[in-house]
Scaffold this active site. Structure first.
Site, mmCIF file in Angstrom:
data_model
loop_
_atom_site.group_PDB
_atom_site.id
_atom_site.type_symbol
_atom_site.label_atom_id
_atom_site.label_comp_id
_atom_site.label_asym_id
_atom_site.label_seq_id
_atom_site.Cartn_x
_atom_site.Cartn_y
_atom_site.Cartn_z
ATOM 1 N N ARG A 161 0.833 -1.194 0.000
ATOM 2 C CA ARG A 161 0.000 0.000 0.000
ATOM 3 C C ARG A 161 0.873 1.253 0.000
ATOM 4 O O ARG A 161 2.046 1.213 0.364
ATOM 5 C CB ARG A 161 -0.909 0.012 1.241
ATOM 6 C CG ARG A 161 -1.777 -1.226 1.413
ATOM 7 C CD ARG A 161 -2.865 -1.370 0.407
ATOM 8 N NE ARG A 161 -3.877 -0.367 0.640
ATOM 9 C CZ ARG A 161 -4.826 -0.073 -0.217
ATOM 10 N NH1 ARG A 161 -4.903 -0.700 -1.360
ATOM 11 N NH2 ARG A 161 -5.708 0.850 0.051
ATOM 12 N N CYS A 162 0.268 2.348 -0.395
ATOM 13 C CA CYS A 162 0.904 3.654 -0.410
ATOM 14 C C CYS A 162 1.508 3.934 0.966
ATOM 15 O O CYS A 162 0.853 3.663 1.966
ATOM 16 C CB CYS A 162 -0.138 4.702 -0.770
ATOM 17 S SG CYS A 162 0.474 6.378 -0.802
ATOM 18 N N PRO A 163 2.701 4.415 1.018
ATOM 19 C CA PRO A 163 3.597 4.920 -0.016
ATOM 20 C C PRO A 163 4.655 3.908 -0.474
ATOM 21 O O PRO A 163 5.602 4.291 -1.157
ATOM 22 C CB PRO A 163 4.265 6.108 0.659
ATOM 23 C CG PRO A 163 4.443 5.638 2.078
ATOM 24 C CD PRO A 163 3.192 4.810 2.362
ATOM 25 N N ASP B 98 -1.977 -1.504 -5.659
ATOM 26 C CA ASP B 98 -2.603 -0.360 -4.984
ATOM 27 C C ASP B 98 -3.030 0.659 -6.040
ATOM 28 O O ASP B 98 -2.190 1.186 -6.776
ATOM 29 C CB ASP B 98 -1.609 0.277 -4.017
ATOM 30 C CG ASP B 98 -2.195 1.437 -3.229
ATOM 31 O OD1 ASP B 98 -3.377 1.789 -3.437
ATOM 32 O OD2 ASP B 98 -1.464 1.996 -2.395
#
Length: 83
Positions: free
Chosen positions: A21-23, A48
């Site tokens: 997932r981000c980042p 993502d």
């Protein structure tokens, strides 16, 4: 994980960020780009959906070129070229 082979003369470097997932996808891309010579193509594989916006934004901020972006069965493939 980043594929060990690739670069300006050996094809794109693959940054596998699937499941992250981000980042994390951008962080992995930045690490791969840091050690890459100008002209290297780096291809990010990400699941993502935020990567579709985050990777091109990172490339613009760093002065790199967005080469391509595609999606297939939930996997986003985004390629940038270092400058």
């Amino acid at each position: 994980m980043t594929a060990p082979a690739g670069g300006a003369h050996g094809g794109p470097v693959v940054v596998d960020a699937r499941g992250l997932r981000c980042p994390a996808p951008v962080i992995r891309l930045a690490r791969a780009a840091r050690d890459s010579p100008a002209g290297t193509e780096l291809t990010v594989l990400a699941t993502d959906p935020a990567a579709v916006h985050d990777v091109p934004a990172w490339a613009r901020m760093r002065g790199h070129e967005l080469v391509s972006s595609a999606e297939d069965d939930g996997v986003h493939t985004i390629t940038v070229r270092t400058r």
